[in-house]
Each structure stands twice: as C-alpha cells, then as structure tokens.
Design a protein around this motif. Structure first.
Motif, short mmCIF file in Angstrom:
data_model
loop_
_atom_site.label_atom_id
_atom_site.label_comp_id
_atom_site.label_asym_id
_atom_site.label_seq_id
_atom_site.Cartn_x
_atom_site.Cartn_y
_atom_site.Cartn_z
N GLY A 150 0.88 -1.16 0.00
CA GLY A 150 0.00 0.00 0.00
C GLY A 150 0.91 1.21 0.00
O GLY A 150 2.11 1.08 0.27
N HIS A 151 0.38 2.40 -0.32
CA HIS A 151 1.28 3.57 -0.30
C HIS A 151 0.97 4.43 0.92
O HIS A 151 -0.18 4.71 1.24
CB HIS A 151 1.21 4.37 -1.61
CG HIS A 151 -0.05 5.14 -1.87
ND1 HIS A 151 -0.27 6.42 -1.41
CD2 HIS A 151 -1.16 4.83 -2.58
CE1 HIS A 151 -1.44 6.86 -1.82
NE2 HIS A 151 -2.01 5.92 -2.53
N TYR A 152 2.04 4.81 1.62
CA TYR A 152 1.85 5.54 2.88
C TYR A 152 1.88 7.05 2.68
O TYR A 152 1.58 7.81 3.61
CB TYR A 152 2.85 5.09 3.95
CG TYR A 152 4.29 5.49 3.71
CD1 TYR A 152 5.14 4.68 2.97
CD2 TYR A 152 4.81 6.67 4.25
CE1 TYR A 152 6.46 5.02 2.75
CE2 TYR A 152 6.14 7.03 4.03
CZ TYR A 152 6.96 6.20 3.28
OH TYR A 152 8.26 6.56 3.07
N ASN A 170 -8.11 6.99 4.03
CA ASN A 170 -8.50 5.94 3.10
C ASN A 170 -7.44 5.76 2.02
O ASN A 170 -7.06 4.64 1.67
CB ASN A 170 -9.87 6.33 2.48
CG ASN A 170 -10.53 5.17 1.76
OD1 ASN A 170 -9.91 4.15 1.51
ND2 ASN A 170 -11.80 5.33 1.42
N ASP A 171 -6.94 6.89 1.50
CA ASP A 171 -5.95 6.91 0.40
C ASP A 171 -4.60 7.36 0.94
O ASP A 171 -4.32 8.56 0.91
CB ASP A 171 -6.46 7.82 -0.72
CG ASP A 171 -5.58 7.80 -1.94
OD1 ASP A 171 -4.69 6.94 -2.03
OD2 ASP A 171 -5.78 8.66 -2.82
N ASP A 172 -3.70 6.54 1.44
CA ASP A 172 -3.92 5.12 1.41
C ASP A 172 -3.43 4.50 2.72
O ASP A 172 -2.77 3.47 2.73
CB ASP A 172 -3.18 4.54 0.20
CG ASP A 172 -3.38 3.03 0.04
OD1 ASP A 172 -4.46 2.54 0.39
OD2 ASP A 172 -2.43 2.36 -0.36
N ALA A 173 -3.75 5.17 3.86
CA ALA A 173 -3.42 4.52 5.13
C ALA A 173 -4.13 3.18 5.23
O ALA A 173 -3.61 2.23 5.84
CB ALA A 173 -3.81 5.42 6.30
N GLY A 202 5.62 8.12 -2.67
CA GLY A 202 5.69 8.70 -4.02
C GLY A 202 4.58 8.29 -4.97
O GLY A 202 4.65 8.62 -6.15
N GLU A 203 3.54 7.61 -4.46
CA GLU A 203 2.46 7.20 -5.36
C GLU A 203 1.81 8.43 -5.97
O GLU A 203 1.52 8.46 -7.18
CB GLU A 203 1.44 6.35 -4.59
CG GLU A 203 0.51 5.54 -5.49
CD GLU A 203 -0.73 6.27 -5.96
OE1 GLU A 203 -1.40 5.77 -6.87
OE2 GLU A 203 -1.03 7.37 -5.45
N GLU A 204 1.59 9.44 -5.13
CA GLU A 204 0.82 10.61 -5.57
C GLU A 204 1.60 11.51 -6.55
O GLU A 204 1.02 12.39 -7.19
CB GLU A 204 0.37 11.44 -4.37
CG GLU A 204 -0.47 10.67 -3.34
CD GLU A 204 -1.85 10.27 -3.85
OE1 GLU A 204 -2.12 10.46 -5.06
OE2 GLU A 204 -2.63 9.75 -3.05
N GLN A 205 2.91 11.29 -6.66
CA GLN A 205 3.69 12.09 -7.62
C GLN A 205 3.95 11.29 -8.90
O GLN A 205 4.68 11.77 -9.77
CB GLN A 205 5.02 12.55 -7.00
CG GLN A 205 4.88 13.75 -6.09
CD GLN A 205 4.16 13.43 -4.79
OE1 GLN A 205 4.40 12.39 -4.19
NE2 GLN A 205 3.26 14.31 -4.37
N ASN A 230 -2.94 -2.62 -2.54
CA ASN A 230 -4.16 -2.17 -1.87
C ASN A 230 -4.16 -0.66 -1.82
O ASN A 230 -3.30 -0.05 -1.17
CB ASN A 230 -4.24 -2.74 -0.46
CG ASN A 230 -4.51 -4.22 -0.46
OD1 ASN A 230 -5.65 -4.64 -0.38
ND2 ASN A 230 -3.46 -5.02 -0.60
N ASP A 231 -5.09 -0.04 -2.51
CA ASP A 231 -5.13 1.43 -2.57
C ASP A 231 -6.59 1.86 -2.52
O ASP A 231 -7.36 1.56 -3.42
CB ASP A 231 -4.45 1.88 -3.87
CG ASP A 231 -4.09 3.36 -3.84
OD1 ASP A 231 -4.52 4.06 -2.91
OD2 ASP A 231 -3.38 3.80 -4.77
N ILE A 232 -6.93 2.56 -1.44
CA ILE A 232 -8.32 2.99 -1.16
C ILE A 232 -9.18 1.77 -0.87
O ILE A 232 -10.05 1.38 -1.64
CB ILE A 232 -8.90 3.87 -2.29
CG1 ILE A 232 -7.90 4.98 -2.65
CG2 ILE A 232 -10.25 4.46 -1.89
CD1 ILE A 232 -8.32 5.84 -3.84
N VAL A 233 -8.90 1.15 0.27
CA VAL A 233 -9.67 -0.03 0.70
C VAL A 233 -10.33 0.25 2.05
O VAL A 233 -10.52 -0.65 2.86
CB VAL A 233 -8.78 -1.30 0.76
CG1 VAL A 233 -8.39 -1.76 -0.63
CG2 VAL A 233 -7.53 -1.05 1.61
ZN LIG Z 1 -3.84 6.09 -3.57
#
Ligand SMILES: [Zn+2]
Length: 504
Positions: A150-152, A170-173, A202-205, A230-233
C-alpha cells in the motif's frame, strides 16, 4: 486394489499383469479448496482494532506528502519521513513478536526532478520504501515471493502543499494497514516460500516509490509470483450514500500485459488470450481462494425492511465478503502501484473499495455548501479494512504455501483434431506429494469452471476441443493449496493462416 488419495480426489490404480495402471478421476466442476486450519485461524486474528490503530497513527503525521521529506521546518512527529520511521518500527515490533522472523529493510533513494509543466517533483527528493520479508522455510522454494503493498504517502488539493493536513485515512493509510495487518497475522506461521510486506511512497507524484521497488526487484532477481496492491480499501462510509457495498472489494487486473512487446501482442491476438494475462490469472486465483475462507451467509430477504411493513420469510444467500473482478487495469483517470510492477513484467493486481467518494480523496479539509471534504478517519470502516486484510492474507498464505507455478506450459498444436494435449514442467522445488490440475472454462466465462487432476504426470490428453475452451495448468500440494494457473502457449508460434504457394 490400492487407493492413493490426491487432494481428496481418488486416484484409482489397478495392478494389471506386471503394470500398474491408474485412471485419473474424471473432469468435475471446480469446488473451493479445503480450508487450511492454520490460515483460517490467522485470518481470525485480523482485527479492526489493529487496523484502526495503524490508520489513526498514520493520520497523526498530519501531512504525508512525499515532498515533505525535503522540508526542514516541520514540527517533530509530522511529515512523510516520520511516517516511514514509524512503519519501519512497526515491522520491527511485529518481527520481535515472532522471534525476529522478519527481515526489515528500507529502500532509500533520491528521485530526480520531473521535467515539463505538469511536474509534481521540482527538485531532487528523498524517497523511502519500507518492507519486511518473511523468508520461506523450504530452501528449494524460499526464493519464490508473493508481495502485498500500500502507499503511505498522502496529499491534499495542492500537490505542493506539505503543511496543511492531508490525512489520507482511506488513500492510502487503509492499504498500508492491510500490509501491516497481513504481516502481523501471517508472521506467526511458516511457509515454504517467502512473503514481502511493503509500504511505498511517491504514489501521488507518479508511482515513484513502487517503480523504484519494482526495478529493484527486477535487478535483484526477485522471483515475484504475485503482487497485491491495496489502494483505497477503507470502505468509505458517507452518511446517506446508499450505493456503498461493504460485502465486496474490487480487484482490477490488466488484460494484455503492460510490457508486452509487439510480437507478443500478436500472439495474444491470435490466441484470443486478451483475458489471460498472468495478472488476470492471479485475480481468478483470488476469487477462488475467497470462497474457501469467506463462507456464504444467509439472511432474510426482508432484512432492512422498515418497521410496519409485511415480513417476508424468503431467505437469500449472501457471500459475507468477496472480490468482484474488474477486467481492466485500473479505474478511469486513475493509476496505481500495481502498474509499476506490471511495467516490469510482474504479475500484479489492485484492490479498491466498491464505491469511492471523490470528495474524500486528494482534498483539503473543508466544508463547502454543506459538503464535508477531506480524507478523514471518520469515513473509514475498520471492519471493512479488516476483511480486505483477511482476503489479502488468505491469498498470500495460500500462494506461499502452494507449490510454484508449472513451467513451460504448452498446448500441442501439431494435429488438427478435437482433442487437447498439454505438457508442462515441474516448478523448482515441487514438493513431494504435490500434483497438477488442468482447469478450463468456456471462452465467454470469466473464471475457471472445470478441473481434472493430472496426478504427478506432466502431460495430459483430454477429449475436449482446444478451440472451444480456455485451459490453464496449476500445481497443488498435498494439503490442497493451489498455485496460480498458467495459460498454455502453443508449441509452435500461432500465425495467421498463410495459403501454401500454388503448385507449378
Ligand atoms: Zn492512492
């Protein structure tokens, strides 16, 4: 007569003169694999309270923008670097609880600035991925790996705002909580092959962290058999939203592999294999595994009927929780870390809640015209995240316990006939007692429907036309853990029919 049990199906062998002839069981519809009691017990340990604690802690870092790693004015205990340190300490804490069973590692690197007017990284920026490896116990299989991530990092409305809250609950804790919770419940077990628990930045960039890790995995020769992103679960809970469904999670999988070369795409076109990428076979495996661990529950069809309405005695059967396979790489306008792995040729899928609320993603916290914006803790359903963690953990555990996937799986195409002949080779470290299964489905079916055991043989001939169904081959250990199925490729390249040259 002697009976050899084979994954609860009977292999009947008759002594005939000097030979032992075995007739394999006939084809049958696929049923869920037997539940592994150790895995089932581990899934019971997955806890909404632990999930809540993880997500609350991640939200407490105020703003986990990846760009904040370069800030020097952040209050202590805030920002993305503090979050990375905490995740590392959490993996180490889990490891301490299992006799140091996890190897905890950091992947630190400097991401260069992105060029162009849409750049989301303007200067060299420090990025950190954190991961923990539960090494396999069978030396012959320990190199095989499955991975959950998942991305922190988080963001608010402005990509460059590193100071105002960006809770990213949610996105993405939520996705990081799935990875950490999977580590917590599975680290108590032993598997022949390895599991990697990951949190990337760095997912958001632009998927920078996962891209670096996927390239690292490629360069270090990781034998990655499955990546679960897992992203937005979080199971967004918005008061008044009747469209939410807490019994399902979407699993996105690519059809044609992202890294397929032109000649490979031609083969896929000729075979009609557009829905049989390794990632899609992983999605099918997830759907099958879920049936072993999430029993259907029955409820009154009238459940939720307002008081005073006539009561119905109708009972309907509802799966308590299950994946819905979405046959596309990702949602419209959106991307995710699984694609970084797909681009490197790895098998990877994405888990995302059934119905997203876009007011609760990438937004500054504010109320506008009575609408609350922001990715706030209060919209996360911790029971839902725990169920997603259970499905991830069940998949990781099953695949880590199963034998490796069969190698060099081929369909013989020398003869024009109405049979199918398949051949394959054993995966490295195929354990004693393991067998192979051929699975198939009608071409218009989404998931495998039929199965026939091949026993320990590495070839089979079936009186079924290869033109009418799609076949896969998988391995199964003595306890019933099934590998991902592999689509056979023709023994000679499938080409468009070229008429022979005219006889002179
Ligand atoms: Zn995300």
């Amino acid at each position: 007569m002697m009976n050899l049990t084979n994954n609860s199906r009977l292999l009947v062998c008759l002594p005939l003169a000097a030979f032992l002839t075995c007739s394999l069981p006939a084809q049958s519809p696929i049923t869920p694999a037997p539940k592994d009691p150790a895995i089932a017990a581990a899934l019971q340990q997955a806890s909404p309270d632990h999930v809540r604690a993880t997500i609350e802690k991640l939200v407490s870092f105020n703003n986990r923008s990846t760009l904040s790693s370069m800030d020097t004015d952040l209050p202590p205990g805030t920002g993305v670097s503090a979050a990375a340190d905490w995740i590392e300490s959490e993996f180490k804490r889990i490891s301490a609880d299992c006799g140091n069973c996890l190897e905890v590692k950091r992947d630190d690197f400097i991401e260069p600035p992105q060029p162009g007017p849409a750049s989301r990284i303007l200067k060299p920026t420090k990025l950190t991925n954190v991961y923990a490896i539960l090494h396999g116990t069978d030396p012959a299989q320990a190199e095989r790996r499955v991975l959950v991530t998942g991305h922190y990092d988080s963001r608010n409305s402005d990509n460059f705002n590193t100071h105002d809250p960006a809770p990213g609950a949610n996105d993405d804790a939520s996705g990081v909580a799935v990875s950490i919770e999977s580590a917590r419940v599975l680290s108590k077990l032993k598997f022949p092959s390895s599991i990697v628990f990951v949190a990337v930045a760095g997912e958001e960039q632009g998927l920078n962290g996962s891209r670096h890790l996927a390239k690292l995995a490629r360069s270090e020769g990781w034998q990655l058999e499955a990546v679960l992103n897992n992203d937005i679960v979080g199971g967004d809970t918005t008061p008044g939203d009747a469209g939410a469904d807490k019994t399902v999670v979407r699993v996105f999988s690519e059809g044609v592999p992202a890294n397929a070369a032109l000649d490979q795409i031609r083969v896929i076109q000729n075979l009609g294999a557009e829905s049989d990428s390794p990632s899609r076979e992983l999605a099918r495996a997830i759907a099958e595994i879920s049936k072993s661990y999430f029993a259907p529950s029955s409820q009154h069809a009238s459940a939720g009927t307002p008081a005073g309405k006539p009561h119905s005695n109708l009972i309907k059967v509802v799966p308590s929780f299950h994946p819905v396979l979405i046959f596309r790489r990702d949602r419209f306008l959106r991307g995710g870390d699984h694609t970084s792995f797909n681009m490197e040729g790895f098998t990877a899928v994405r888990f995302t809640e059934w119905r997203e609320n876009f007011d609760h993603q990438h937004q500054n916290i504010r109320v506008e015209n009575g609408t609350q914006y922001g990715d706030l803790l209060k919209y996360v359903d911790f029971n839902y995240v725990a169920n997603v963690a259970r499905l991830n953990a069940a998949t990781l555990a099953t695949l880590a316990a199963a034998p490796g996937i069969p190698q060099n799986v081929h369909i013989l195409t020398a003869a024009l006939d109405n049979n199918t002949e398949l051949t394959w080779e054993a995966p490295k470290g195929m354990p004693a007692g393991a067998t192979y299964e051929v699975v198939w489905r009608d071409t218009q079916d989404p998931t495998w429907t039929m199965v026939q055991s091949a026993g320990s043989a590495t070839t089979i001939k079936l009186p079924i036309s290869k033109d009418n169904v799609v076949f896969g081959v998988r391995s199964v250990d003595a306890a019933g853990h099934r590998s991902i199925a592999v689509l056979p490729t023709p023994t000679r390249p499938t080409r468009s029919f070229t008429p022979p040259p005219p006889k002179s």
